[in-house]
Design an enzyme around this catalytic site. Sequence first.
Site, PDB file in Angstrom:
ATOM      1  N   ASP A   1       0.859  -1.172   0.000  1.00  0.00           N
ATOM      2  CA  ASP A   1       0.000   0.000   0.000  1.00  0.00           C
ATOM      3  C   ASP A   1       0.905   1.235   0.000  1.00  0.00           C
ATOM      4  O   ASP A   1       2.085   1.152   0.354  1.00  0.00           O
ATOM      5  CB  ASP A   1      -0.883  -0.031   1.246  1.00  0.00           C
TER       6      ASP A   1
ATOM      7  N   ASP B   1      -0.351   5.071   0.817  1.00  0.00           N
ATOM      8  CA  ASP B   1      -0.689   6.078   1.819  1.00  0.00           C
ATOM      9  C   ASP B   1      -0.673   5.481   3.222  1.00  0.00           C
ATOM     10  O   ASP B   1      -1.328   4.464   3.483  1.00  0.00           O
ATOM     11  CB  ASP B   1      -2.067   6.670   1.529  1.00  0.00           C
TER      12      ASP B   1
ATOM     13  N   GLU C   1      -1.874  10.562   4.220  1.00  0.00           N
ATOM     14  CA  GLU C   1      -2.954  10.180   3.318  1.00  0.00           C
ATOM     15  C   GLU C   1      -3.072  11.314   2.302  1.00  0.00           C
ATOM     16  O   GLU C   1      -3.509  12.423   2.642  1.00  0.00           O
ATOM     17  CB  GLU C   1      -4.267   9.985   4.073  1.00  0.00           C
TER      18      GLU C   1
ATOM     19  N   ARG D   1     -14.950  11.712  -1.851  1.00  0.00           N
ATOM     20  CA  ARG D   1     -13.794  12.575  -1.587  1.00  0.00           C
ATOM     21  C   ARG D   1     -13.298  13.238  -2.869  1.00  0.00           C
ATOM     22  O   ARG D   1     -12.930  14.421  -2.870  1.00  0.00           O
ATOM     23  CB  ARG D   1     -12.681  11.763  -0.923  1.00  0.00           C
TER      24      ARG D   1
ATOM     25  N   SER E   1      -2.145   0.719  -4.672  1.00  0.00           N
ATOM     26  CA  SER E   1      -2.664   1.808  -3.858  1.00  0.00           C
ATOM     27  C   SER E   1      -4.049   2.268  -4.277  1.00  0.00           C
ATOM     28  O   SER E   1      -4.341   2.385  -5.467  1.00  0.00           O
ATOM     29  CB  SER E   1      -1.692   2.998  -3.937  1.00  0.00           C
ATOM     30  N   GLY E   2      -4.858   2.566  -3.261  1.00  0.00           N
ATOM     31  CA  GLY E   2      -6.115   3.251  -3.493  1.00  0.00           C
ATOM     32  C   GLY E   2      -5.906   4.743  -3.659  1.00  0.00           C
ATOM     33  O   GLY E   2      -6.863   5.494  -3.824  1.00  0.00           O
TER      34      GLY E   2
ATOM     35  N   LYS F   1      -6.723  -4.681  -5.337  1.00  0.00           N
ATOM     36  CA  LYS F   1      -5.335  -4.850  -4.882  1.00  0.00           C
ATOM     37  C   LYS F   1      -4.981  -6.338  -4.825  1.00  0.00           C
ATOM     38  O   LYS F   1      -3.919  -6.760  -5.284  1.00  0.00           O
ATOM     39  CB  LYS F   1      -5.149  -4.233  -3.488  1.00  0.00           C
TER      40      LYS F   1
ATOM     41  N   ASP G   1      -1.839  -0.928   5.811  1.00  0.00           N
ATOM     42  CA  ASP G   1      -2.234  -0.424   7.129  1.00  0.00           C
ATOM     43  C   ASP G   1      -3.737  -0.286   7.303  1.00  0.00           C
ATOM     44  O   ASP G   1      -4.226  -0.228   8.432  1.00  0.00           O
ATOM     45  CB  ASP G   1      -1.589   0.944   7.379  1.00  0.00           C
TER      46      ASP G   1
ATOM     47  N   ASN H   1      -8.867  -1.474   3.552  1.00  0.00           N
ATOM     48  CA  ASN H   1      -8.882  -1.907   2.151  1.00  0.00           C
ATOM     49  C   ASN H   1      -7.612  -2.685   1.772  1.00  0.00           C
ATOM     50  O   ASN H   1      -7.473  -3.128   0.638  1.00  0.00           O
ATOM     51  CB  ASN H   1      -9.084  -0.711   1.212  1.00  0.00           C
TER      52      ASN H   1
END
Length: 369
Positions: A158, A160, A167, A203, A246-247, A292, A315, A318
């Site tokens: 991941d 962020d 983030e 967001r 990564s998201g 992912k 972390d 997701n």
Amino acid sequence: MGDQPTSQEFHLPLAQITQTPLDCPLRYLDFSGDYAHLGLEYHGAAPFEDITSCELAPPAREPAAVTTPWCVTMLAPAARLAQLQELLRFFAAHDWSVRAVDTLAQRRDRTVLRFQLDAELEFAAAKHACLQLAEKIDADLVLQPGSSQRVPALAGFDMDSTLIDAEVIDELAKITGIGEQVAAITEAAMRGELDFRQSFKKRMALLRGFSEQRLAEIATQLPLKEGAKELLSALRALGCKTAILSGGFTYFADYLQREQLPVDFVHANQLEFEHGALTGGVIEPIVDGMRKRALLQQMADQMGLDLGQVVAVGDGANDIPMLNLGALGIAIHPKPKVRLEAPQSIERFGLDAALYLFGLNDRQIEELG
């Protein structure tokens, strides 16, 4: 100025370590066969009387080969004998036989001990028991299959709050004056209280009009997570391929790959621009938790790897699907939900501590350059 402490190595049966009421700093523990070699630093009376002792020994060049079905690794910022005693009593109470112990790190601010266990256990219950004890003794206790104590061939990360200490979407929102609103959505999503795809779209809509020029400035200011560069550099030296899954956004992941971290592959969300600013829209497919996992599985298949050669690090909620895919799923400084659901977790150290879970000691890590 007090008296200088005495530093000694004691030779004794492993079970006898729990029999002294005295506590003192722990330097190392190595055990195989009948006797343990226990390095301690103490003032006054020796913790063990009538026990053979000698000066502290230098660190071992290589840890012993792992031959047991399970390992527990204790990572403590300033290890003490009392912590070790609690852990040995815990193993005995659960009927987990300790067959060998190696000291993987013996610094003043970091002691890492790996215990090889011959035990029949149910992983989820055993992991939760280790997490409870970890809180009690103020150390990380990581349970893993003995077969996973090896360098992976593929590692997915991941970005962020894992590779970077931020983030990104929250940082963008702070600049536009909607930081608290967006951060609340992010936090709920990372805790698993909101669907990631829905929260991501919400967001992004709030960030409409954010300029591409400001994005470029922010990219150079993102702080790396402690130990990120050390871990990724070591994995490259060891021949392991690495990927950002990564998201967050390719805009920032590509910058990390290009300028800061030795990463082989990047998979993240693409930002949509119009006239030099964000549109607030999203480009499918969104990289959520299940994507992912699918991407990591796809990369393993393309490389001809079995999942025992794959690890993941993250972390947030997701990340849980990919953390449960391969040989190890390491949650770094995780949210509470993730700490409970991830197979492994590290809370008290940076990313480079993951190298101990691959069976390496400090001397081997240093030799990687």
